[in-house]
Design an enzyme around this catalytic site. Sequence first.
Site, PDB file in Angstrom:
ATOM      1  CE  LYS A   1     -12.902   5.910 -18.931  1.00 48.76           C
ATOM      2  NZ  LYS A   1     -13.232   7.236 -18.410  1.00 48.76           N
TER       3      LYS A   1
ATOM      4  CG  ASP B   1     -10.366  14.529 -16.631  1.00 49.89           C
ATOM      5  OD1 ASP B   1      -9.689  13.908 -17.471  1.00 49.89           O
ATOM      6  OD2 ASP B   1     -11.281  14.018 -15.968  1.00 49.89           O
TER       7      ASP B   1
ATOM      8  CE1 TYR C   1     -17.334   9.120 -16.879  1.00 53.47           C
ATOM      9  CE2 TYR C   1     -16.451   9.430 -14.682  1.00 53.47           C
ATOM     10  CZ  TYR C   1     -17.047   8.628 -15.624  1.00 53.47           C
ATOM     11  OH  TYR C   1     -17.351   7.339 -15.315  1.00 53.47           O
TER      12      TYR C   1
ATOM     13  NE  ARG D   1      -3.164  -0.047   3.055  1.00 54.01           N
ATOM     14  CZ  ARG D   1      -2.586   0.280   4.225  1.00 54.01           C
ATOM     15  NH1 ARG D   1      -2.083   1.485   4.392  1.00 54.01           N
ATOM     16  NH2 ARG D   1      -2.523  -0.606   5.202  1.00 54.01           N
TER      17      ARG D   1
HETATM   18  C1  LIG Z   1     -13.746   7.792 -17.153  1.00 55.44           C
HETATM   19  C2  LIG Z   1     -13.373   9.155 -16.791  1.00 55.44           C
HETATM   20  C3  LIG Z   1     -13.037   9.492 -15.468  1.00 55.44           C
HETATM   21  C4  LIG Z   1     -13.132   8.493 -14.331  1.00 55.44           C
HETATM   22  O1  LIG Z   1     -12.156   7.505 -14.449  1.00 55.44           O
HETATM   23  P1  LIG Z   1     -12.348   5.990 -13.918  1.00 55.44           P
HETATM   24  O2  LIG Z   1     -11.047   5.357 -14.309  1.00 55.44           O
HETATM   25  O3  LIG Z   1     -13.553   5.418 -14.589  1.00 55.44           O
HETATM   26  O4  LIG Z   1     -12.529   6.068 -12.437  1.00 55.44           O
HETATM   27  C5  LIG Z   1     -12.645  10.787 -15.210  1.00 55.44           C
HETATM   28  N1  LIG Z   1     -12.585  11.722 -16.178  1.00 55.44           N
HETATM   29  C6  LIG Z   1     -12.897  11.435 -17.455  1.00 55.44           C
HETATM   30  C7  LIG Z   1     -12.816  12.507 -18.501  1.00 55.44           C
HETATM   31  C8  LIG Z   1     -13.310  10.153 -17.806  1.00 55.44           C
HETATM   32  O5  LIG Z   1     -13.647   9.886 -19.079  1.00 55.44           O
END
Ligand SMILES: *Cc1c(COP(=O)(O)O)cnc(C)c1O
Length: 383
Positions: free
Chosen positions: A207, A182, A117, A63
């Site tokens: 992603k 982001d 998101y 951890r």
């Molecule tokens: C999917 C997504 C998230 C969240 O990420 P997870 O890996 O699903 O927790 C945050 N920001 C954007 C733009 C996303 O597409």
Amino acid sequence: MTSHSFDTRAVHAGRDDLVDLGVHAVPIDLSTTYPSRDSRSEAARLDVLGTGAGDGGLPVYARVGNPTVARFEEALADLEGAGAGVAFASGMAALSACLLAAVTAGRPHVVAVRPLYGTNDHLLDSGLLGTSITWATADGVADALTDQTGLVIIESPGNPTLDEIDIPALTASVPEVPVLVDNTFATPVLQRPLELGATYVLHSATKYLGGHGDAMGGVIACSEERARPLRQLRFATGAVLHPLAGYLLLRGLSTLPMRMRAASQNAADLASRLAQHPAVTRVYYPGLSGPRPAHHMAGGGAVVSIEITGEPADVIAAVRVFTPAVSLGSVDSLIQHPGSLSHHIMDPEAREKAGISEQLLRLSVGIEDVEDLWADLDKALSW
Ligand SMILES: *Cc1c(COP(=O)(O)O)cnc(C)c1O
């Protein structure tokens, strides 16, 4: 590695020691604990690690850190031009750590620009982690600050309408407050927000960074100073990235530039064809309709959103090459209805106001042959 070009670093970063180790593939370290016969020096190491400093040695306990995950963190930091990378179990865990860092610093007020998101929006709007929120336009962020503001949050391009924000103008307007961008949609291939004045870059590594829909993770790129409280929070709250996911995400980075270029080219092509389609009333794609902000990413990216005349559920049911699924950024193309999936958790009124209509479909364009993608869409859009 930073003296080499981006594409070279994508393949080599985080792997500098492999030749000396005598291995070609990155070792996967699955240990949850790290044995030692010297408990005094372990205690001393834990004191150092407790400050959030990553000291490069073995982590004592999983951890606290993991060598395979550390390679991914180092590589992503290199590509974003950051001092450090801090990896988490998911994108949401990464955002949570940044919000908790603001709360624990005594500045729990957040200013954010919609659209975000759906779950990011929900986490902020609900105040689940003890933050309060003011929603602003990009121009209105500076006016929305209070002496309690600990974080500004933006997504550019935004999910799902691909709105672009002039990042340097925004960061310059709030010099005193950390700005989190982001960068999930753009990836460091198309945009590096730290070079544009941002404090934190967030990725849902689930992603594009992973790129194959088989590894969940999140990561923050920032300065080493900002990384320390995030590591402390990760240690105390436990949202660590699994080493197998760290391995897959690092491997994903090596093809990220090629995948982003190929998928973006397909997306730009589909966006201009969709703009001519009789069943499509509006196409959202950076640069397709109207001028873009002065500092925008190097290409439109690989997500296209459309509003259609017919029933979105029928299109989702009809596609055969596109995979009908939430998420994005995989080598295969995905299609989903934000109102039902990615942004379903939002308050319906806020969703409508953020420009996410019931007629909207979001396409994550992959690297298949564009003619097959077009034929699939064209068929699914005929009524
Ligand atoms: C999917 C997504 C998230 C969240 O990420 P997870 O890996 O699903 O927790 C945050 N920001 C954007 C733009 C996303 O597409």
